[in-house]
Design an enzyme around this catalytic site. Structure first.
Site, short mmCIF file in Angstrom:
data_model
loop_
_atom_site.label_atom_id
_atom_site.label_comp_id
_atom_site.label_asym_id
_atom_site.label_seq_id
_atom_site.Cartn_x
_atom_site.Cartn_y
_atom_site.Cartn_z
N CYS A 129 0.81 -1.30 -0.03
CA CYS A 129 0.12 -0.02 -0.14
C CYS A 129 0.92 1.19 0.19
O CYS A 129 1.56 1.72 1.08
CB CYS A 129 -0.83 -0.12 1.30
SG CYS A 129 -1.88 1.48 1.47
N CYS A 132 -0.44 4.11 2.21
CA CYS A 132 -0.30 3.93 3.44
C CYS A 132 1.28 4.24 3.95
O CYS A 132 1.38 4.60 4.97
CB CYS A 132 -0.61 2.58 4.01
SG CYS A 132 -2.18 1.90 3.41
N ASP A 133 2.35 3.51 3.40
CA ASP A 133 3.65 3.47 3.71
C ASP A 133 4.43 4.47 2.83
O ASP A 133 5.39 4.65 3.45
CB ASP A 133 3.89 2.00 3.65
CG ASP A 133 3.31 1.22 4.62
OD1 ASP A 133 2.86 1.70 5.73
OD2 ASP A 133 3.10 0.13 4.18
#
Length: 296
Positions: A129, A132-133
């Site tokens: 992701c 997300c990261d």
């Protein structure tokens, strides 16, 4: 006893909840994580009709609020199986839920490469992701693996916040839409490595490099993997028919092999998986569930 239980609260599930509730059906949505599904991992959606570019998180939040405004109830549980008697029982880890009809909208999960180091470094340099990261790699060098729409979209996103992106694909052509391919090729800090396979992800406490099948070593701070999806259909196998990949087989009216159970969105067999097609599936599944309930 509910009229309908919708399993999954992604674009398909929430769309189904909106339509079921507007039909006046007593509607329960059961979600294992958080409403939104794959929407939560999309930085920007720019191809949803009549909607200006919007984050997946915002679209998911809007869909949830809309469904709840019409009376849909959302509970958090992981459904492990479904049984059928005179009605359906969805059995979860926390409770069980009864309904006259079921709509399965559990979506799909990211496939893993299955190479050495992937599991070891998950969360320590391996991610599925980018939104997300990605911020953890600001100004650093990263690798993206894959050749579809998701891989190229995430590579473009990462190119804005990282120093460089190396995009690795096992074929000599991308499967993504042409507009995305052109954008990637025009982005100066994205390097393409085609007809290459990753055979290991290396590091100590964190990822430091990957090794390709020609023994070439690419130094990197992070590896983002986007090589396909797997249907989240395990709890339903045996009750309804799936294809060899686990995707639920439906007809054009989204009916499964079990009368009274419908499937919508990425979890079913479909040639095109997009937010707009998932939302459309949800609306049709709700329509057919209402017709089924009215006849029983």
């Amino acid at each position: 006893m509910k009229d309908v239980i919708i399993i999954g609260a992604g674009a398909a599930g929430l769309s189904a909840a909106i339509y079921c509730s507007r039909y006046g059906l007593d509607t329960l949505v059961v979600e294992s994580m958080a409403p939104g599904g794959q929407l939560m991992y999309i930085d920007k959606i720019e191809n949803y009709p009549s909607v200006s570019p919007i984050s997946g998180f915002t679209l998911a939040d809007n869909l949830q609020k809309q469904a709840e405004s019409f009376g849909a109830e959302i509970v958090y549980d992981n459904i492990t199986s479904i049984t059928k008697s005179d009605y359906f029982t969805a059995i979860g880890e926390n409770d069980s839920y009864q309904a006259k009809a079921i709509i399965i909208a559990t979506g799909a999960t990211h496939k893993k490469l299955g190479v050495t180091g992937e599991d070891k470094f998950e969360g320590r340099g391996v991610s599925y992701c980018a939104t997300c990261d990605g911020p953890f790699y600001k100004g650093k060098d990263v690798v993206v693996i894959g050749g579809g729409d998701t891989a190229l979209t995430e590579a473009l996103y990462l190119s804005k916040i990282t120093n460089s992106v190396t995009l690795i694909h096992r074929r000599n052509q991308f499967r993504a839409q042409e507009i995305l391919v052109n954008r990637v090729k025009e982005t100066k800090n994205i390097k393409l490595l085609l007809e290459k396979n990753v055979i290991s992800i290396n590091g100590n406490n964190k990822v430091t490099s990957i090794t390709l099948d020609d023994n070439c070593v690419v130094e990197t701070h992070g590896v983002f993997i986007f090589t396909g999806i797997e249907a989240a259909s395990t709890p339903f196998k045996g009750l309804i028919k799936t294809d060899n990949s686990g995707f639920i087989i439906t007809d054009e009216l989204l009916r499964t092999s079990q009368n009274g159970i419908f499937a919508a969105g990425d979890v079913r067999t479909t040639p095109f998986r997009q937010v707009v097609t998932a939302a459309s599936d949800g609306a049709l599944a709700a329509h057919m569930a209402e017709k089924y309930i009215s006849r029983t």
